[in-house]
Design an enzyme around this catalytic site. Structure first.
Site, PDB file in Angstrom:
ATOM      1  N   HIS A 150      -2.769   2.660   8.226  1.00  0.00           N
ATOM      2  CA  HIS A 150      -3.827   1.941   7.502  1.00  0.00           C
ATOM      3  C   HIS A 150      -4.031   0.585   8.164  1.00  0.00           C
ATOM      4  O   HIS A 150      -3.060  -0.138   8.404  1.00  0.00           O
ATOM      5  CB  HIS A 150      -3.418   1.766   6.036  1.00  0.00           C
ATOM      6  N   HIS A 196     -12.638  -2.919   2.663  1.00  0.00           N
ATOM      7  CA  HIS A 196     -11.192  -3.063   2.854  1.00  0.00           C
ATOM      8  C   HIS A 196     -10.762  -2.677   4.269  1.00  0.00           C
ATOM      9  O   HIS A 196     -10.291  -3.527   5.018  1.00  0.00           O
ATOM     10  CB  HIS A 196     -10.490  -2.209   1.782  1.00  0.00           C
ATOM     11  N   GLU A 228       0.816  -1.223   0.000  1.00  0.00           N
ATOM     12  CA  GLU A 228       0.000   0.000   0.000  1.00  0.00           C
ATOM     13  C   GLU A 228       0.847   1.269   0.000  1.00  0.00           C
ATOM     14  O   GLU A 228       0.321   2.366   0.194  1.00  0.00           O
ATOM     15  CB  GLU A 228      -0.951   0.016   1.201  1.00  0.00           C
ATOM     16  N   HIS A 255      -7.030  -2.931   8.782  1.00  0.00           N
ATOM     17  CA  HIS A 255      -8.275  -3.632   8.431  1.00  0.00           C
ATOM     18  C   HIS A 255      -9.060  -3.879   9.725  1.00  0.00           C
ATOM     19  O   HIS A 255      -9.601  -4.970   9.921  1.00  0.00           O
ATOM     20  CB  HIS A 255      -7.968  -4.963   7.743  1.00  0.00           C
TER      21      HIS A 255
HETATM   22 ZN   LIG Z   1      -5.161  -2.886   3.300  1.00  0.00          ZN
END
Ligand SMILES: [Zn+2]
Length: 221
Positions: free
Chosen positions: A92, A154, A74, A94
């Site tokens: 970031h 996501h 990412e 999940h």
């Molecule tokens: Zn991700």
């Protein structure tokens, strides 16, 4: 070692993300910027086992500058966010409740005034395959004037001036999403109006005052 302190901090916050359950295994990535360099978590390494030497350093255009491991897949999203926002760090994950909202909603409605700490109603960025320029562009747009965005089906992403700020924004985003999901299981959550949110902003600029009681010093010394 380039960006030694920033890479140490990546490990510290990576471990915290894992131990607080925001990230399971490799399901998240963090980065921190210093000038035109960015230290980022590597691809395929569990955040709870991260070592500073394992964190690659890239430049803002995406060239690998130092490190043996591949930067997180990412990384293009992180770099697009830095270019668009001037943030100092990006987180970031999940995380469970963030992903639940990102999978079912087009935005996280303002049901609690603390959403203002993230800039207001949190947008859900349009779905695109992970690691692609399309996802990076979608997230960049969703973050306009915000410190957080959700990524459809996501997870979530937050920004801050530093890793602590970005990490706390991720914790707040997950809390807000959890409150929303749990509230939905009880009934239809009331959404705060524009006027109620504006009143919160006015209150923040005009907090209650506590004048000292006359005739008696607070401390004897
Ligand atoms: Zn991700």
């Amino acid at each position: 070692m380039l960006l030694a302190e920033q890479r140490r901090l990546l490990c510290e916050y990576g471990h915290r993300a894992a131990t607080t359950g925001l990230v399971v295994g490799t399901a998240g990535n963090l980065s921190v910027r210093a000038g035109d360099l960015v230290a980022v978590t590597p691809s395929g390494v569990s955040l709870d086992r991260l070592e500073p030497e394992a964190c690659p350093v890239v430049d803002i255009e995406g060239h690998l500058v130092e490190g043996d491991l591949r930067p997180s897949s990412e990384t293009p999203m992180h770099l697009a966010v830095y270019t668009a926002t001037g943030a100092g760090a990006v987180v970031h994950t999940h995380s469970v409740f963030g992903t639940v909202v990102a999978t079912t909603m087009t935005e996280l409605p303002p049901i609690h005034y603390n959403v203002l700490l993230l800039g207001g109603t949190v947008r859900v960025a349009e779905y695109a395959t992970y690691g692609t320029p399309e996802l990076a562009a979608s997230v960049r747009d969703a973050l306009k004037d915000r410190r957080a965005a959700l990524l459809a089906n996501h997870g979530g992403v937050t920004i801050g001036n530093d890793l602590d700020g970005a990490f706390e924004a991720t914790r707040l985003l997950e809390w807000l999403c959890e409150v929303y999901v749990r509230a939905r299981s009880v009934g239809e959550p009331r959404v705060l109006t524009e006027e109620q949110l504006a009143a919160v902003v006015r209150r923040a600029f005009d907090p209650p005052t506590f004048p000292r009681r006359p005739g008696r010093p607070l401390r004897e010394d």
